[in-house]
Design an enzyme around this catalytic site. Structure first.
Site, mmCIF file in Angstrom:
data_model
loop_
_atom_site.group_PDB
_atom_site.id
_atom_site.type_symbol
_atom_site.label_atom_id
_atom_site.label_comp_id
_atom_site.label_asym_id
_atom_site.label_seq_id
_atom_site.Cartn_x
_atom_site.Cartn_y
_atom_site.Cartn_z
ATOM 1 N N GLY A 41 -8.150 1.827 4.424
ATOM 2 C CA GLY A 41 -9.174 2.437 5.274
ATOM 3 C C GLY A 41 -9.198 3.948 5.128
ATOM 4 N N GLY A 45 -10.839 9.476 11.986
ATOM 5 C CA GLY A 45 -10.765 9.594 13.433
ATOM 6 C C GLY A 45 -11.752 10.612 13.971
ATOM 7 C CG ASP A 75 -13.681 0.078 4.842
ATOM 8 O OD1 ASP A 75 -14.548 -0.793 4.629
ATOM 9 O OD2 ASP A 75 -13.681 0.797 5.868
ATOM 10 C CE1 TYR A 80 -15.956 5.007 9.360
ATOM 11 C CE2 TYR A 80 -14.964 4.215 7.335
ATOM 12 C CZ TYR A 80 -15.445 3.973 8.600
ATOM 13 O OH TYR A 80 -15.385 2.696 9.101
ATOM 14 C CE LYS A 105 -17.147 -0.065 6.943
ATOM 15 N NZ LYS A 105 -16.290 1.112 6.725
ATOM 16 C CG HIS A 136 -20.837 1.554 10.111
ATOM 17 N ND1 HIS A 136 -20.420 2.712 9.503
ATOM 18 C CD2 HIS A 136 -19.787 1.134 10.844
ATOM 19 C CE1 HIS A 136 -19.176 2.975 9.864
ATOM 20 N NE2 HIS A 136 -18.770 2.031 10.676
ATOM 21 C CB SER A 175 -19.574 -3.688 10.123
ATOM 22 O OG SER A 175 -18.446 -3.223 10.828
ATOM 23 C CE LYS A 277 -5.869 7.900 8.952
ATOM 24 N NZ LYS A 277 -4.999 8.479 10.016
ATOM 25 C CB SER A 278 -1.290 5.385 6.352
ATOM 26 O OG SER A 278 -0.274 6.363 6.482
ATOM 27 N NE ARG A 283 2.829 6.983 8.842
ATOM 28 C CZ ARG A 283 3.372 8.171 9.074
ATOM 29 N NH1 ARG A 283 4.690 8.312 9.115
ATOM 30 N NH2 ARG A 283 2.620 9.237 9.265
ATOM 31 C CD GLN A 286 7.465 1.887 5.183
ATOM 32 O OE1 GLN A 286 6.797 1.932 6.226
ATOM 33 N NE2 GLN A 286 8.713 2.327 5.118
HETATM 34 N N1 LIG Z 1 -16.592 -0.955 10.720
HETATM 35 C C1 LIG Z 1 -16.204 -0.162 11.689
HETATM 36 O O1 LIG Z 1 -16.952 0.107 12.650
HETATM 37 C C2 LIG Z 1 -14.834 0.445 11.642
HETATM 38 C C3 LIG Z 1 -14.282 1.013 12.818
HETATM 39 C C4 LIG Z 1 -12.977 1.532 12.748
HETATM 40 C C5 LIG Z 1 -12.281 1.492 11.560
HETATM 41 N N2 LIG Z 1 -12.853 0.962 10.418
HETATM 42 C C6 LIG Z 1 -12.113 0.929 9.116
HETATM 43 O O2 LIG Z 1 -10.821 0.379 9.327
HETATM 44 C C7 LIG Z 1 -9.825 1.291 8.883
HETATM 45 C C8 LIG Z 1 -8.540 1.143 9.675
HETATM 46 O O3 LIG Z 1 -8.762 1.295 11.049
HETATM 47 P P1 LIG Z 1 -8.239 2.572 11.859
HETATM 48 O O4 LIG Z 1 -8.167 3.732 10.941
HETATM 49 O O5 LIG Z 1 -9.097 2.657 13.063
HETATM 50 O O6 LIG Z 1 -6.799 2.149 12.403
HETATM 51 P P2 LIG Z 1 -5.446 1.512 11.833
HETATM 52 O O7 LIG Z 1 -5.479 1.408 10.350
HETATM 53 O O8 LIG Z 1 -5.181 0.286 12.617
HETATM 54 O O9 LIG Z 1 -4.356 2.577 12.289
HETATM 55 C C9 LIG Z 1 -4.293 3.839 11.708
HETATM 56 C C10 LIG Z 1 -3.180 4.633 12.396
HETATM 57 O O10 LIG Z 1 -1.921 3.990 12.187
HETATM 58 C C11 LIG Z 1 -0.987 4.911 11.652
HETATM 59 N N3 LIG Z 1 -0.161 4.160 10.681
HETATM 60 C C12 LIG Z 1 -0.605 3.532 9.572
HETATM 61 N N4 LIG Z 1 0.408 2.859 8.959
HETATM 62 C C13 LIG Z 1 1.510 3.080 9.708
HETATM 63 C C14 LIG Z 1 2.867 2.656 9.596
HETATM 64 N N5 LIG Z 1 3.257 1.864 8.586
HETATM 65 N N6 LIG Z 1 3.750 3.085 10.536
HETATM 66 C C15 LIG Z 1 3.337 3.879 11.559
HETATM 67 N N7 LIG Z 1 2.073 4.316 11.719
HETATM 68 C C16 LIG Z 1 1.158 3.918 10.796
HETATM 69 C C17 LIG Z 1 -1.814 5.984 10.991
HETATM 70 O O11 LIG Z 1 -1.157 7.232 11.039
HETATM 71 P P3 LIG Z 1 -0.808 8.042 9.662
HETATM 72 O O12 LIG Z 1 -2.112 8.311 8.977
HETATM 73 O O13 LIG Z 1 -0.140 9.275 10.158
HETATM 74 O O14 LIG Z 1 0.090 7.135 8.880
HETATM 75 C C18 LIG Z 1 -3.074 6.020 11.865
HETATM 76 O O15 LIG Z 1 -2.893 6.868 12.967
HETATM 77 C C19 LIG Z 1 -10.528 2.639 9.028
HETATM 78 O O16 LIG Z 1 -9.864 3.670 8.320
HETATM 79 C C20 LIG Z 1 -11.894 2.321 8.516
HETATM 80 O O17 LIG Z 1 -11.889 2.270 7.099
HETATM 81 C C21 LIG Z 1 -14.099 0.415 10.467
#
Ligand SMILES: NC(=O)c1ccc[n+]([C@@H]2O[C@H](COP(=O)([O-])OP(=O)(O)OC[C@H]3O[C@@H](n4cnc5c(N)ncnc54)[C@H](OP(=O)(O)O)[C@@H]3O)[C@@H](O)[C@H]2O)c1
Ligand SMILES: *[C@@H]1O[C@H](CO)[C@@H](O)[C@H](O)[C@H]1NC(C)=O
Ligand SMILES: *[C@@H]1O[C@H](CO)[C@@H](O)[C@H](O)[C@H]1NC(C)=O
Ligand SMILES: *[C@@H]1O[C@H](CO)[C@@H](O)[C@H](O)[C@H]1NC(C)=O
Length: 342
Positions: A41, A45, A75, A80, A105, A136, A175, A277-278, A283, A286
């Site tokens: 991802g 944010g 993605d 974004y 998207k 989206h 989505s 996403k990271s 991370r 991992q």
């Molecule tokens: N279609 C939609 O409407 C929609 C909405 C939201 C998201 N998305 C997509 O989904 C992706 C992922 O969702 P998200 O970014 O909301 O949240 P996520 O991937 O669930 O969580 C990201 C957070 O987790 C931390 N993290 C990641 N791996 C980790 C690990 N192994 N240990 C500890 N912390 C960890 C990251 O910090 P660090 O970066 O510091 O590691 C970041 O703060 C997005 O990037 C985007 O591509 C789509």
């Protein structure tokens, strides 16, 4: 040959390549294409003004690390503002285009101009096609972001069918649609959606939506796959578990994995495609090392019990839009996006 083999492995629900825990198997789509079982991802944010624009290489280096670590699904989205950096990272990686599955998207402000909007994304990506193009959101806003636009997503879908016919997107999907919206789309489309991307994590199981999509041969991508695992929100605290939860730690110790890896493996075993996403290299590495172990049925059941139907992505400031897909609440919170739109 290799491709057929991985497809068979995927169909059998077995592990990926045993020699490398980082290689995701591929999942067949209903249009004959296939996508990796896990992706990367690139949503960075929000800040006080809405979507946080990326720093110069802020997404680009992590995407390069992800490709080096074995991710083959990226993605992104217009919103974004990471398409350019995703494209640059892929180009610098030297990986052949056909080995990378790129998802972007359609922005909510461009619903009337699907073909032109995708051409803009392709220019930023510097690619001739994307593997998957998603609407989206069922919500539309005016191009100048001055307010709602009321556009039936069935009309937007005609544009999506057009980009598939033109070969600008190999597969098309949606989505943030709910079950009745997908049913309505299925009843009126010429080309079926191949993928639904929605929030799924331990607190938000989405069982009805996932079961319905399985019945229609639509693959579900899980966004925000970690849910509230790392939440430091002040009270009212989101539901358990946190990353140090004893149940998760027990499973992590058993398999010599981290608790985030347990969560991602759980989603993959549900047949979902998580896109963690990271921005941190370790991370990132991992998060894809989850294809060399398997949770038991009992462990899968234990993890399913964390479901609280609790959303993180809950844009109640859109709830007066007629195509709002989520539950409406009595007193919606303030807009997170402050006129920037989405
Ligand atoms: N279609 C939609 O409407 C929609 C909405 C939201 C998201 N998305 C997509 O989904 C992706 C992922 O969702 P998200 O970014 O909301 O949240 P996520 O991937 O669930 O969580 C990201 C957070 O987790 C931390 N993290 C990641 N791996 C980790 C690990 N192994 N240990 C500890 N912390 C960890 C990251 O910090 P660090 O970066 O510091 O590691 C970041 O703060 C997005 O990037 C985007 O591509 C789509
Ligand atoms: C876009 O891709 C072409 C090759 O297809 C390459 O020659 C060119 O340098 C790329 N442009 C940018 C801005 O990266
Ligand atoms: C446990 O995992 C770590 C990190 O992947 C690895 O370096 C180590 O060799 C593993 N230990 C065992 C006993 O498999
Ligand atoms: C799904 O979205 C429609 C709007 O298109 C809305 O009327 C309906 O209440 C939503 N369903 C659920 C279960 O939220």
């Amino acid at each position: 040959m290799l491709c057929v083999l991985t497809l068979l492995l995927a169909a059998a629900g077995s592990l990926g390549d045993d020699t490398d825990g980082g290689v995701a198997f591929r999942i067949p789509l209903n249009d004959g294409n296939a996508m990796p079982a896990l992706g990367f991802g690139t949503f960075l944010g929000l800040d006080e003004n809405g979507m946080r624009p990326p720093g110069e290489h802020e997404a680009e280096y992590p995407v390069r690390w992800a490709l080096e670590a074995g991710y083959r699904l990226l993605d992104t989205a217009v919103t974004y503002q990471t398409e350019g950096q995703v494209g640059r990272a892929w180009r610098a990686s030297g990986i052949p285009r056909e080995h990378v599955f790129v998802v972007t998207k359609l922005s909510t402000s461009e619903s009337r101009n699907v073909v032109a909007s995708l051409r803009g994304s392709l220019a930023r990506l510097n690619m001739s096609y994307v593997d998957l193009y998603l609407i989206h959101s069922t919500i539309s806003i005016k191009p100048d972001h001055s307010g709602f636009d009321i556009i039936d997503y069935l009309d937007t879908w005609r544009g999506m069918e057009e980009v598939k016919r033109l070969g600008l997107a190999r597969s098309i999907g949606i989505s943030n649609f709910n079950v009745s919206q997908i049913q309505r789309l299925m009843a009126h489309c010429e080309i079926k959606p191949s993928v639904l991307q929605v929030e799924v994590n331990l607190n938000l199981a989405q069982n009805k939506l996932v079961d319905y999509c399985k019945s229609q041969d639509i693959v579900v991508m899980a966004f925000s796959p970690f849910g509230s695992l790392f939440s430091r929100d002040p009270p009212p605290r989101p539901p358990a578990p946190r990353a140090n939860d004893p149940i998760l730690v027990g499973m992590a110790n058993k398999y010599n994995k981290t608790t985030p890896q347990i969560v991602l493996r759980y989603l993959v075993q549900r047949g979902l495609v998580p896109i963690p996403k990271s921005l941190n290299r370790l991370r990132i590495q991992q998060n894809i090392q989850i294809f060399d172990f398997q949770l038991t049925d009992e462990e899968m059941h234990t993890l399913s019990e964390f479901n609280r139907d609790y959303r993180i992505f809950f844009p109640t400031f859109w709830q007066d839009h007629p195509y709002y897909p989520f539950e409406r609440v009595d007193r919606p919170g303030p807009s997170l996006f402050k006129g920037q739109g989405y």
